[in-house]
Design a protein around this motif. Structure first.
Motif, PDB file in Angstrom:
ATOM      1  N   ILE A  69      37.776  44.880  42.749  1.00  0.00           N
ATOM      2  CA  ILE A  69      37.726  45.106  41.297  1.00  0.00           C
ATOM      3  C   ILE A  69      39.043  44.635  40.661  1.00  0.00           C
ATOM      4  O   ILE A  69      39.041  43.934  39.639  1.00  0.00           O
ATOM      5  CB  ILE A  69      37.443  46.590  40.965  1.00  0.00           C
ATOM      6  N   CYS A  70      40.167  44.994  41.301  1.00  0.00           N
ATOM      7  CA  CYS A  70      41.464  44.528  40.802  1.00  0.00           C
ATOM      8  C   CYS A  70      41.442  43.011  40.628  1.00  0.00           C
ATOM      9  O   CYS A  70      41.879  42.461  39.618  1.00  0.00           O
ATOM     10  CB  CYS A  70      42.566  44.857  41.805  1.00  0.00           C
ATOM     11  N   ARG A  71      40.921  42.342  41.629  1.00  0.00           N
ATOM     12  CA  ARG A  71      40.909  40.884  41.613  1.00  0.00           C
ATOM     13  C   ARG A  71      39.960  40.359  40.531  1.00  0.00           C
ATOM     14  O   ARG A  71      40.247  39.362  39.871  1.00  0.00           O
ATOM     15  CB  ARG A  71      40.479  40.379  42.998  1.00  0.00           C
ATOM     16  N   MET A  75      49.209  38.760  40.588  1.00  0.00           N
ATOM     17  CA  MET A  75      50.040  37.881  41.408  1.00  0.00           C
ATOM     18  C   MET A  75      49.213  36.746  41.992  1.00  0.00           C
ATOM     19  O   MET A  75      49.662  35.605  42.067  1.00  0.00           O
ATOM     20  CB  MET A  75      50.694  38.664  42.562  1.00  0.00           C
ATOM     21  N   SER A  76      48.008  37.073  42.392  1.00  0.00           N
ATOM     22  CA  SER A  76      47.114  36.044  42.925  1.00  0.00           C
ATOM     23  C   SER A  76      46.804  35.020  41.831  1.00  0.00           C
ATOM     24  O   SER A  76      46.793  33.804  42.067  1.00  0.00           O
ATOM     25  CB  SER A  76      45.839  36.717  43.429  1.00  0.00           C
ATOM     26  N   GLN A  77      46.577  35.548  40.622  1.00  0.00           N
ATOM     27  CA  GLN A  77      46.304  34.687  39.474  1.00  0.00           C
ATOM     28  C   GLN A  77      47.490  33.745  39.205  1.00  0.00           C
ATOM     29  O   GLN A  77      47.308  32.548  38.971  1.00  0.00           O
ATOM     30  CB  GLN A  77      46.048  35.594  38.260  1.00  0.00           C
ATOM     31  N   HIS A  78      48.692  34.305  39.283  1.00  0.00           N
ATOM     32  CA  HIS A  78      49.890  33.486  39.063  1.00  0.00           C
ATOM     33  C   HIS A  78      50.018  32.406  40.125  1.00  0.00           C
ATOM     34  O   HIS A  78      50.359  31.256  39.817  1.00  0.00           O
ATOM     35  CB  HIS A  78      51.145  34.368  39.082  1.00  0.00           C
ATOM     36  N   ILE A 121      46.322  43.796  30.866  1.00  0.00           N
ATOM     37  CA  ILE A 121      45.777  44.238  32.148  1.00  0.00           C
ATOM     38  C   ILE A 121      46.390  43.401  33.272  1.00  0.00           C
ATOM     39  O   ILE A 121      46.800  43.920  34.313  1.00  0.00           O
ATOM     40  CB  ILE A 121      44.241  44.142  32.166  1.00  0.00           C
ATOM     41  N   ASP A 122      46.469  42.099  33.028  1.00  0.00           N
ATOM     42  CA  ASP A 122      47.041  41.221  34.056  1.00  0.00           C
ATOM     43  C   ASP A 122      48.469  41.623  34.412  1.00  0.00           C
ATOM     44  O   ASP A 122      48.892  41.500  35.553  1.00  0.00           O
ATOM     45  CB  ASP A 122      47.050  39.763  33.557  1.00  0.00           C
ATOM     46  N   GLY A 140      41.749  31.916  45.817  1.00  0.00           N
ATOM     47  CA  GLY A 140      40.903  32.674  44.897  1.00  0.00           C
ATOM     48  C   GLY A 140      39.545  33.015  45.466  1.00  0.00           C
ATOM     49  O   GLY A 140      39.050  34.123  45.257  1.00  0.00           O
ATOM     50  N   SER A 141      38.919  32.071  46.172  1.00  0.00           N
ATOM     51  CA  SER A 141      37.564  32.421  46.605  1.00  0.00           C
ATOM     52  C   SER A 141      37.433  32.702  48.090  1.00  0.00           C
ATOM     53  O   SER A 141      36.430  33.263  48.498  1.00  0.00           O
ATOM     54  CB  SER A 141      36.532  31.368  46.186  1.00  0.00           C
ATOM     55  N   GLN A 142      38.401  32.324  48.887  1.00  0.00           N
ATOM     56  CA  GLN A 142      38.288  32.706  50.301  1.00  0.00           C
ATOM     57  C   GLN A 142      39.139  33.942  50.598  1.00  0.00           C
ATOM     58  O   GLN A 142      38.620  34.980  50.966  1.00  0.00           O
ATOM     59  CB  GLN A 142      38.715  31.549  51.221  1.00  0.00           C
ATOM     60  N   PHE A 143      40.441  33.795  50.411  1.00  0.00           N
ATOM     61  CA  PHE A 143      41.344  34.895  50.772  1.00  0.00           C
ATOM     62  C   PHE A 143      41.095  36.132  49.912  1.00  0.00           C
ATOM     63  O   PHE A 143      41.203  37.254  50.396  1.00  0.00           O
ATOM     64  CB  PHE A 143      42.808  34.446  50.644  1.00  0.00           C
ATOM     65  N   ASP A 144      40.777  35.925  48.630  1.00  0.00           N
ATOM     66  CA  ASP A 144      40.598  37.085  47.760  1.00  0.00           C
ATOM     67  C   ASP A 144      39.217  37.712  47.881  1.00  0.00           C
ATOM     68  O   ASP A 144      38.928  38.701  47.221  1.00  0.00           O
ATOM     69  CB  ASP A 144      40.860  36.702  46.302  1.00  0.00           C
TER      70      ASP A 144
END
Lengths: 302, 262
Positions: free
Chosen positions: B196-198, B215-218, B207-208, B75-79
């Motif tokens: 922005i998507c992220r 997908m990242s959220q999942h 929206i999700d 979430g905070s590095q790759f994204d």
């Protein structure tokens, strides 16, 4: 092999680049597409190479749309681009494989073709280090590699220095024996040297499709060139008043005189010059306009 | 030997020549390391720098689960930095070929536009898979060492889910690279759009559902809670549709020869 260009038209926004252009090309011919800058030569070549789509009309090779016959076409762009980070050999391998030739065949063929274009020792050098002439020759190697029925070249020598130009012209002379060639150029002497047939294009329209001999015989009009000293230039004015003189034109220190019935009148002209005490440096009866003049007449007047 | 295979080989060849095949995984390995190491040592670092005056660190706050730390790696590095790096390293994918005239030149050969696009997407996706996976594995090792163990099954399935989002990043960058001609514009649009998507994930379930970054959220919630929401299947399907859409637009753009400048 038969290439047919049928009523091709291409517009760029408000500018008409190619207008209702048609021509046919048969096996073994070498056709020069000539025209001034911006006449639509490159656009037409790009349509034939299927890089641009025509707005109207079509290009057909052996009865099939050109986009289905890419294997049969070798294309040399105006500024051939290769992957700069690849060597000459790797680029040929890549383009050759894309043309559907097996790697094994290519490994056999590439040295031969590199010898043909005179790049034998350079095959493992990066294209980045190549000069313009070398790139052009590599471009020709690439276009020949898959033994196409038709080779289309866009200004193959225009961007080269005299040495590179000579090398590439000789090379084209050589390959012309084996394939059909369509090339565009705005340098007439090059076209004159390589091609038998010319198609002259202006503002996207075909204005002439003819052979060298036909073009010259049609414009066969003997003229007299008289070279005189600068102090005698007043004589030019007098000459143009003579009844049998059709036109006079000063080209540098020479005066080009067009007249009726040259055999009879040329001696009268000399007489007239002597009477006026003109210092004649050179006197010449010359058969033809040069191709360049014919071209200028066609393109500027038409 | 079809043209797709040749074009893909050429991509790998170029990646090797550019050393992209080395530096991209290394960058992601560093990114992967950062999160667990920083989280673990943050209290110590704060303590040392802050001199301990006026700052009290609640020791229970730092007791994070391994899964949480691994999730924040995503979430905070790759994204964030990851998106930046992916877009920047991929922005020239087609733009460079357009600028050099190679795209037009390649298409004068009997090559279909699909094999060209597929060669680009698949080769670059594989490279990014290798990079992201190595970064993620390094992160996983650190997490297991410094925090609690994360079950291998969770770790792997979260990675798979995350890679779908990565696939979208690549196909989107490819589309932008096809349409626009300036590297700056491509980078800007790519980065801003993907970030922005992220950022908008988690705002609203609808929206999700249609947001590829869902997908990242999942993937993150799988690592947090150990289970996935059932909406993932719909989300997965829609993300694939988005990928397909970007590829179709690129295909249309190239086959209509809109990339020609003159």
């Amino acid at each position: 092999m038969k290439l047919e260009i049928r009523n091709v038209t291409k517009r760029f926004k408000d500018k008409m680049a190619v207008n209702q252009f048609s021509m046919e090309l048969e096996t073994g011919q070498c056709v020069g597409l000539i025209g001034p800058n911006g006449a639509g030569k490159s656009t037409l070549i790009k349509i034939i190479a299927d890089i641009l789509n025509a707005d109207e009309g079509e290009v057909v090779l052996d009865g099939k749309r050109i986009s289905k016959m890419k294997r049969e076409i070798g294309y040399l762009p105006q500024f051939p681009n290769f992957f700069q980070w690849m060597t000459a050999r790797e680029n040929l391998l890549f383009m050759g494989q894309l043309s559907g030739i097996s790697k094994k065949r290519l490994i056999e063929d590439i040295p031969t073709i590199l010898t043909k274009v005179g790049l034998t020792g350079e095959q493992n050098r990066k294209v980045r280090t190549f000069s313009g002439g070398m790139k052009q020759r590599l471009g020709i190697a690439q276009a020949l590699l898959h033994k196409p029925a038709l080779i289309v070249m866009d200004e193959p020598v225009s961007a080269l220095d005299p040495i590179g130009r000579r090398e590439v012209l000789n090379l084209i002379q050589e390959i012309k024996k084996e394939t059909t060639i369509l090339l565009s150029t705005h340098i007439l002497s090059d076209a004159e040297e390589i091609c038998e047939r010319f198609v002259i294009i202006k503002n996207g329209t075909k204005i002439e499709d003819t052979t060298m001999t036909e073009l010259i015989s049609r414009n066969h009009e003997p003229v007299v060139y008289v070279k005189i000293t600068p102090k005698d230039h007043f004589w030019t004015q007098l000459v143009s008043q003579l009844p049998y003189v059709k036109k006079t034109e000063v080209i540098g220190s020479k005066v080009k005189i067009t007249m009726d019935n040259i055999e009879v009148h040329k001696n009268l002209l000399i007489q007239h010059a002597l009477n006026n005490d003109v210092d004649i440096v050179h006197f010449e009866v010359s058969g033809n306009d040069t191709l360049e003049e014919i071209f200028l007449n066609l393109v500027v007047s038409a | 030997m079809n043209s797709f295979y040749i074009l893909m080989n050429k991509e790998y060849f170029q990646m090797i020549r550019d050393f992209k095949i080395i530096w991209l995984p290394i960058v992601f390995i560093f990114l992967g390391m950062t999160q667990p190491v920083l989280t673990y040592y943050l209290p110590t670092i704060l303590g040392a720098l802050g001199g301990g005056q006026g700052i009290t660190i609640d020791p229970t706050m730092v007791q994070q689960e391994g899964g949480q730390v691994l999730a924040t790696t995503l979430g905070s590095q790759f994204d964030q930095l990851g998106i930046l790096i992916i877009v920047i390293s991929m922005m020239g994918m087609i733009q460079a070929d357009k600028a050099s005239g190679m795209l037009a030149f390649i298409l004068t050969r009997p090559v279909t536009v699909w094999s060209y696009i597929a060669g680009k997407v698949i080769s670059n996706f594989l490279l990014v898979i290798v990079s992201v996976t190595s970064g993620y594995f390094v992160s996983y090792l650190y997490v297991n060492y410094l925090f609690t163990d994360v079950p291998i099954s969770h770790m792997l399935s979260a990675l798979l889910i995350y890679l779908i989002w990565v696939l979208f990043m690549i196909s989107f960058t490819l589309m932008i690279s096809t349409i626009f001609n300036g590297q700056g514009v491509i980078a800007l649009i790519g980065i801003v759009f993907l970030i922005i998507c992220r950022m908008i994930t988690g705002i609203h379930p609808i929206i999700d559902l249609i947001n590829p970054a869902g997908m990242s959220q999942h993937a993150m919630s799988l690592l947090f809670t150990g289970s996935v929401d059932s909406s993932i299947y719909v989300s997965l399907f829609i993300t694939f549709l988005w990928v397909l859409f970007t590829l179709l637009v690129s295909h249309l753009w190239i086959s209509q020869k809109k990339f020609q400048q003159d």
